[in-house]
Scaffold this active site. Sequence first.
Site, PDB file in Angstrom:
ATOM      1  N   HIS A 280       0.980  -1.264   0.188  1.00 49.11           N
ATOM      2  CA  HIS A 280       0.107   0.140   0.083  1.00 49.11           C
ATOM      3  C   HIS A 280       0.764   0.984   0.071  1.00 49.11           C
ATOM      4  O   HIS A 280       2.076   1.273   0.570  1.00 49.11           O
ATOM      5  CB  HIS A 280      -0.863   0.168   1.147  1.00 49.11           C
ATOM      6  CG  HIS A 280      -1.899   1.092   1.385  1.00 49.11           C
ATOM      7  ND1 HIS A 280      -1.915   2.453   1.525  1.00 49.11           N
ATOM      8  CD2 HIS A 280      -3.424   1.007   0.816  1.00 49.11           C
ATOM      9  CE1 HIS A 280      -3.121   2.854   1.317  1.00 49.11           C
ATOM     10  NE2 HIS A 280      -4.028   2.260   1.002  1.00 49.11           N
ATOM     11  N   GLU A 333      -7.738  -4.688  -0.693  1.00 44.25           N
ATOM     12  CA  GLU A 333      -8.393  -5.367  -1.807  1.00 44.25           C
ATOM     13  C   GLU A 333      -8.158  -6.972  -1.651  1.00 44.25           C
ATOM     14  O   GLU A 333      -9.174  -7.628  -1.956  1.00 44.25           O
ATOM     15  CB  GLU A 333      -7.692  -5.137  -2.808  1.00 44.25           C
ATOM     16  CG  GLU A 333      -8.098  -3.593  -3.411  1.00 44.25           C
ATOM     17  CD  GLU A 333      -7.499  -2.598  -2.790  1.00 44.25           C
ATOM     18  OE1 GLU A 333      -6.380  -3.118  -2.248  1.00 44.25           O
ATOM     19  OE2 GLU A 333      -7.685  -1.498  -3.323  1.00 44.25           O
TER      20      GLU A 333
END
Length: 395
Positions: A280, A333
């Site tokens: 991320h 996700e």
Amino acid sequence: MDGRVVNATATHTEITDGLAPRGLAGVVVTETALGDVRGREGFYHYRQYSAVELAERRGFEDVWHLMFRGTLPGPAERTAFAAELAPLRRLPEDVRTALPALARSTAASGPLAGLRTALSLLGASAGFRPLYDLDPARRAADALAACAAVPTLLTALHRLGQGLEPVEPREDLPYAANYLYMLTGEEPDPVRARAVERYLISTVDHGFNASTFTARVIASTGADVVACLTGAIGALSGPLHGGAPSRALDTLDAIGTADRIDPWIRERVRAGDRIMGFGHPVYRTEDPRSRMLREIARGFGGPLADFAVEVEERVEAILAELKPGRELHTNVEFYAGVVMELCGLPREMFTPTFCVARVVGWSANVLEQAADSKIIRPAARYVGPTPPQPVPAAG
């Protein structure tokens, strides 16, 4: 401002030599009362509350009220807010009649592409005017109407694309349950509805990501609410932003079985390929959304949840071995795809479902930005051929 940015947190960086970092990484561009992401701590919040704790303890409408009106509602406020939202779920007749043709024309692109056009049509049909010309109450009313209509538009486009008739919204169901009802035509199992609701709450807002910043840039021009949201949807459609939940699940499918995890991952890492669902741009520790969704997936149990946990453990171990010193963990996700699959959502609706939540965060940011009439207009450093040069005569 003198061209430099104060290092406000550990994740915020300074501009050096008058040029911001690529992608504006860590650059503080404004102040917000809506929330923040503290990447080194693995923590993010909506206003003064932990976003994950809100997802555990509150419903979606409560968080919507918090983002739009600044407070968590009490029982009477909750009832009044739900009553205000419910009729806004229904679409104007001219929008409804346009959806079949729109679904056909966007069949290859999917509901999110159709939503950009459908939402624009909704705004035009409702006569939404530029934010610049409206008072705060009218801006908020437009934003509320646009947000409430998004699940109805998305589910109608999806069902029409499958050769099915749209399902009318029910005013007696909460936001998440109504979304699932309109998607499937059946009242959802409460456990699955709550799992999806927790996911939606956890993705309402997440700092100045690409789509949120896009919405605020457009809002700074004074454009109408729908123009801001349509631009944000365009940013969300990119696979590096909102398009990853189904791709992360595709990774599990590609690996297939436990004995293939190590060779599959090692091959991808050595080739320099990105492993969808890991890493991320902000978090340098575990993504708190991933931690919450892992818990939800484990609550459902079954082969998919067990396999996802095993893949996560092996990927992190292999990445630690092959890329020592780098903190790479699952992001939202990875387990979002698992949870949505377990709740029966079709994969082509994973990113649209993200949009069902994030439209509330976008709108809250649009309303905040609209209160500041300064247009966002950064500069670029020119690096092309030295001007001015004589223009050659036409041949």
